[in-house]
Design an enzyme around this catalytic site. Structure first.
Site: not given
Ligand code: CIR
Length: 258
Positions: A23, A65, A70-71, A90, A135, A166, A253
């Site tokens: 993404l 992704d 971390e997410d 995700r 998010r 984020h 991340c």
């Molecule tokens: C997203 O849009 O979810 C991923 N392309 C990037 C996630 C980055 N994660 C973060 O900042 N903790």
């Protein structure tokens, strides 16, 4: 020195070939997988160099992704909390990280309502700050609070700046009472009571750094921020982030730290 800055372990996941389909808010080019993997290896080495033990998970082609581990979770000393990512592509990543966390933690708590991604969660020595964003919603924040307050971690809801993915896209913890933040985030007042170092204008993408044991791992290519942190006495380790940046990802991340 606290649970917010010092860690014995980290979990990372190697980027899959499908990372090129990750993404992104804006298309600024296809990530170069070779360069992304080299940067990832340097990142793992930087974590290990501090003495931490790093679990390196294999690529997950079904989830472009998935290297942004971390997410999927929030790791605290008392237990891990499984997040509820908003991005439909995700959501399935959480089930892949759960067994890994159970190998490390006796207590792993899934959240069952709202939306919340780990990138919106900043853990400091005194509290957990969670940014409302596209998010992360208030129901997700309340669900997290219900778990972590029982562990002695208060949760404070703040706002991720509009148009920013984020909360930690725009900040990072440097020390127990010190954050690095963009001007736009610092101006919101969410860090009142902290010492705030502001990222020089034009280097906003340097804000997403991590304090990991005795070093600050930051994206390479931001000389004024690096100089400022050096002057402030931080030992910085710059890591290439040009490829992950094409997917709105950065230093925080790429790992779960505990
Ligand atoms: C997203 O849009 O979810 C991923 N392309 C990037 C996630 C980055 N994660 C973060 O900042 N903790």
């Amino acid at each position: 020195m606290s649970h917010a800055t010092h860690f014995t372990r980290a979990i990372v996941r190697r980027p899959a070939d499908s990372a090129v389909d990750g993404l992104r808010a804006e298309d600024i080019g296809t990530p170069d997988l070779g360069a992304m993997r080299a940067d990832h290896a340097a990142y793992v080495a930087a974590l290990e160099e501090t003495g931490a033990s790093v679990t390196v998970l294999p690529p997950l082609p079904a989830y472009p992704d998935a290297q942004f581990v971390e997410d999927t979770a929030l790791c605290l000393p008392q237990g891990a909390v499984l997040m509820r990512p908003s991005a439909p592509s995700r959501a399935g990543e959480v089930a892949t990280i759960e067994p890994v966390l159970r190998d490390h933690y006796e207590t792993v708590v899934p959240l069952t309502r709202g939306r919340i991604e780990g990138g919106d969660v900043l853990v400091s020595a005194r509290e957990v700050l969670v940014g409302l964003s596209a998010r992360t919603d208030t129901v997700g924040v309340a669900a997290l609070r219900a778990v972590t307050e029982g562990w002695g971690h208060s949760v404070r809801e703040v706002r991720t700046p509009a148009g920013v993915l984020h909360l930690k896209t725009d900040c990072g913890l440097l020390a127990d009472d010190t954050v690095l933040a963009t001007e736009r985030l610092a101006a919101s007042g969410c860090f009142d009571g902290y010492r705030v170092l502001r990222v020089p204008a034009g280097e906003e993408a340097a804000a997403n750094c991590i304090r990991f044991n005795d070093v600050v791992i930051m994206p390479a290519g931001f000389p004024r921020t690096a100089e400022m942190l050096d002057r402030e006495g931080f030992a910085i380790v710059p890591i290439g982030n040009a490829e992950c940046a094409k997917l709105d990802g950065g230093m925080s991340c790429l790992s779960l730290r505990f």
